[in-house]
Design a protein around this motif. Structure first.
Motif, short mmCIF file in Angstrom:
data_model
loop_
_atom_site.label_atom_id
_atom_site.label_comp_id
_atom_site.label_asym_id
_atom_site.label_seq_id
_atom_site.Cartn_x
_atom_site.Cartn_y
_atom_site.Cartn_z
N GLU A 32 0.84 -1.21 0.00
CA GLU A 32 0.00 0.00 0.00
C GLU A 32 0.87 1.25 0.00
OE1 GLU A 32 -3.32 1.99 2.97
OE2 GLU A 32 -2.77 -0.12 3.23
N SER A 97 -5.10 -8.93 0.15
CA SER A 97 -4.97 -7.63 -0.53
C SER A 97 -6.29 -7.14 -1.09
CB SER A 97 -3.94 -7.72 -1.66
OG SER A 97 -4.40 -8.59 -2.66
N ILE A 132 -3.52 0.18 -4.90
CA ILE A 132 -3.51 -0.78 -3.79
C ILE A 132 -4.17 -0.14 -2.58
CG2 ILE A 132 -2.07 -2.18 -2.27
CD1 ILE A 132 0.08 -2.04 -4.59
N LYS A 134 -5.08 -2.24 0.18
CA LYS A 134 -4.55 -3.01 1.31
C LYS A 134 -3.45 -3.94 0.81
CE LYS A 134 -5.87 -5.95 5.15
NZ LYS A 134 -6.19 -7.35 5.12
N SER A 135 -2.32 -3.92 1.47
CA SER A 135 -1.17 -4.76 1.10
C SER A 135 -1.50 -6.24 1.20
CB SER A 135 0.02 -4.45 2.02
OG SER A 135 0.38 -3.10 1.94
N GLY A 136 -0.77 -7.03 0.42
CA GLY A 136 -0.93 -8.48 0.49
C GLY A 136 -0.20 -9.16 -0.64
#
Length: 146
Positions: A32, A97, A132, A134-136
């Protein structure tokens, strides 16, 4: 939230690669407010850090006798459904994510290297840029929900 399909392949423009097709990678680490880890475009245009393409785009080319290898459209994520069926603002949940469609990718002349008809054929199906949320980690065969 319902299941939309799955991830077929993942690609990244590594610092060692140039041009198209993009190299297939085993996974993408989405970060993110940054982009894709180890991608040469990370940290630049945050609303365009991830490009998604559906298999339909490759089928359009194939129906017109243009044989493209996956990654040729510059995508980071190849999906088994057509993401062009969704509007800007749509969010896709893939594993942990979350990515959000920010804009339709305009067709550029880079596609002329494959066939000069290709930009016109894919004018509304080149791909979609996403940011992005949310990171994942994203890998092949992961389920996409929306």
């Amino acid at each position: 939230m319902k299941e939309l399909g799955k991830v077929l392949k993942t690609f990244s423009a590594t610092k060692e690669s140039s041009g198209l097709p993009r190299p297939i990678v085993s996974k993408l680490n989405l970060i993110e407010n940054y982009g894709i880890q180890d991608d040469k475009f990370a940290g630049k245009k945050l609303d365009q850090t991830v490009m998604i393409v559906g298999l339909e785009s490759y089928e359009i080319a194939k129906k017109n006798h243009i044989d493209l290898s996956f990654g040729s459209l510059g995508e980071n994520i190849l999906l088994d459904f057509d993401p062009h069926d969704f509007e800007v603002g749509m969010q896709f949940f893939i594993g942990d994510s979350i990515i959000e469609i920010t804009q339709i990718c305009t067709v550029c002349n880079h596609l002329n290297v494959f066939d000069e008809k290709l930009p016109q054929l894919l004018k509304s199906h080149r791909g979609l840029y996403c940011k992005i949320i949310k990171s994942g980690i994203i890998k092949q065969d992961m389920i996409v929900k929306g």
